[in-house]
Design a protein around this motif. Structure first.
Motif, short mmCIF file in Angstrom:
data_model
loop_
_atom_site.label_atom_id
_atom_site.label_comp_id
_atom_site.label_asym_id
_atom_site.label_seq_id
_atom_site.Cartn_x
_atom_site.Cartn_y
_atom_site.Cartn_z
N VAL A 76 4.26 19.25 -15.13
CA VAL A 76 5.18 19.15 -16.26
C VAL A 76 6.62 19.17 -15.76
O VAL A 76 7.46 18.37 -16.17
CB VAL A 76 4.95 20.29 -17.27
CG1 VAL A 76 6.00 20.26 -18.38
CG2 VAL A 76 3.54 20.23 -17.83
N SER A 77 6.92 20.09 -14.85
CA SER A 77 8.26 20.17 -14.28
C SER A 77 8.15 20.66 -12.85
O SER A 77 7.22 21.39 -12.48
CB SER A 77 9.15 21.12 -15.10
OG SER A 77 8.64 22.45 -15.06
N ASP A 80 13.98 20.67 -8.12
CA ASP A 80 14.66 19.59 -7.40
C ASP A 80 14.41 19.72 -5.90
O ASP A 80 14.47 20.82 -5.34
CB ASP A 80 16.17 19.64 -7.68
CG ASP A 80 16.51 19.30 -9.12
OD1 ASP A 80 15.67 18.68 -9.80
OD2 ASP A 80 17.62 19.69 -9.56
N GLY A 86 7.42 15.30 -12.35
CA GLY A 86 6.62 15.29 -13.56
C GLY A 86 5.64 14.13 -13.56
O GLY A 86 6.00 13.01 -13.21
#
Length: 353
Positions: A76-77, A80, A86
């Motif tokens: 989902v996430s 960085d 995702g």
């Protein structure tokens, strides 16, 4: 979110229901963690042992454990710069190194932990992956090829046999080692996936099991391997395999396999035997055979990131139709009791989240 939870060690005690689907707060990923939407978990004998009260430990401060160590989900996430994004398909590694750590854990070989202080998702003191959302550290997440979306839960059991083959290679490297024939005892998920890797290595693979028809013999033959339902003593005597991967945990099978390898043979035990069953064996003859033929018997369990990566590669290189036939049943979360009940022709049961 919904999660499959169990109260370890309570089966059959009072009126408690050891396993249930319950609502839990959605998790929030910490620094360096992925947030993953769970797609499915694979069910194996370890899960059934935990539900049966024979095994398993809840996280400290909790009485319940979220089940599920054969994970599969979609990111989902992601942080960085993590290399994940995702939509990626991932599995989570099961074991975490002990906090001391022992020498093996300190070197990233936590599957070989020396002091037993490791933890395991869905098994030992860490919640598992049997929930609609879960988090995992990026260092313990393994990316899965998108074409494996229907069979991603096979990565964890494949990691177990990827480690077994790795250990066999390491033992074999003590001298010249070019095995030709391998015998796999047991045609469950571990046995079939061990046979898959054997065939990918170009070996002459033989698999033995009790059943004479159905999914298991068909899956073996579809690999280009040979299936046997004769007694193990007859099979090993005829084959004299260079390598045996034992995946049943049945005491008689274990010792029959040990007794009849080719000289300089390697037997890797991956099946866990139940206690309390006594055998009468000729220990002297077994010892004589192992010593005079430079044979080796090793045990292998669990896996680290290296083995998970090898497993993901092996599955990506495999025939997808063959992999799909290993999934006997797909059961929705709300009918978890069906998934936890083994049926005679099962290979791998998947609980969809």
């Amino acid at each position: 979110m919904r999660a499959l939870t169990v109260q370890p060690g309570t089966a059959g005690k009072g009126n408690s229901i050891p396993v249930s689907v319950e609502e839990l707060p959605d998790p929030s990923p910490g620094d360096g963690e992925l947030l993953v939407r769970g797609l499915a978990i694979g069910i194996c004998g370890t899960d059934r042992e935990i539900v049966g009260g024979h095994y398993g430990w809840a996280p400290p401060g909790s009485s319940r454990l979220v089940l599920g160590h054969e994970s599969f989900g979609r990111v989902v996430s992601a942080p960085d710069g993590s290399g994940f994004a995702g939509g990626d398909l991932v599995v989570g590694v099961v074991r975490r190194p002990d906090p001391v750590p022992c020498g093996a854990c300190a070197r990233g070989e936590f599957d070989m932990c020396r002091n037993g202080h490791y933890t395991e998702r869905g098994i030992k003191e860490l919640d598992g992956y049997g929930s609609e959302l879960w988090t995992v550290e990026t260092d313990y997440a393994i990316r899965v090829d998108p074409r494996l979306e229907s069979v991603g839960n096979l990565v964890e059991p494949t990691s177990v046999v990827a480690k077994a083959w790795d250990q066999i290679d390491r033992v074999g490297a003590r001298s010249w080692f070019e095995p030709q024939r391998v015998l796999v005892t047991g045609a469950g998920p571990i046995g079939l996936l061990a046979a898959l890797i054997g065939r990918q290595r170009g070996l002459d693979v033989h698999v033995t099991d009790l059943v004479t028809s159905g999914q298991k013999p068909n899956a073996v033959r579809a690999l280009g391997a040979e299936y046997h339902s004769d007694p193990v003593t007859d099979v090993v005597a005829k084959l004299e395999p260079d390598v045996v991967i034992e995946a049943t945990g049945v005491g008689e099978v274990v010792f029959d396999a040990i007794a009849a390898t080719a000289p300089y043979g390697i037997v890797c035990l991956t099946g866990v035997s139940a206690g309390g069953h006594r055998l009468t064996i000729d220990a002297g003859a077994t010892n004589r055979s192992i010593v005079l033929e430079n044979d080796v018997v090793i045990g292998s369990v669990n896996a680290n990131q290296r083995h998970y990566a090898a497993a993901a590669t092996a599955l990506a290189d495999a025939d997808l139709d063959w992999l799909n036939r290993l999934v006997s049943r797909r059961v929705p979360l709300e009918r978890f009791s069906e998934a936890l009940t083994a049926e005679p022709d099962d290979i791998k049961v998947v609980l969809t989240l």
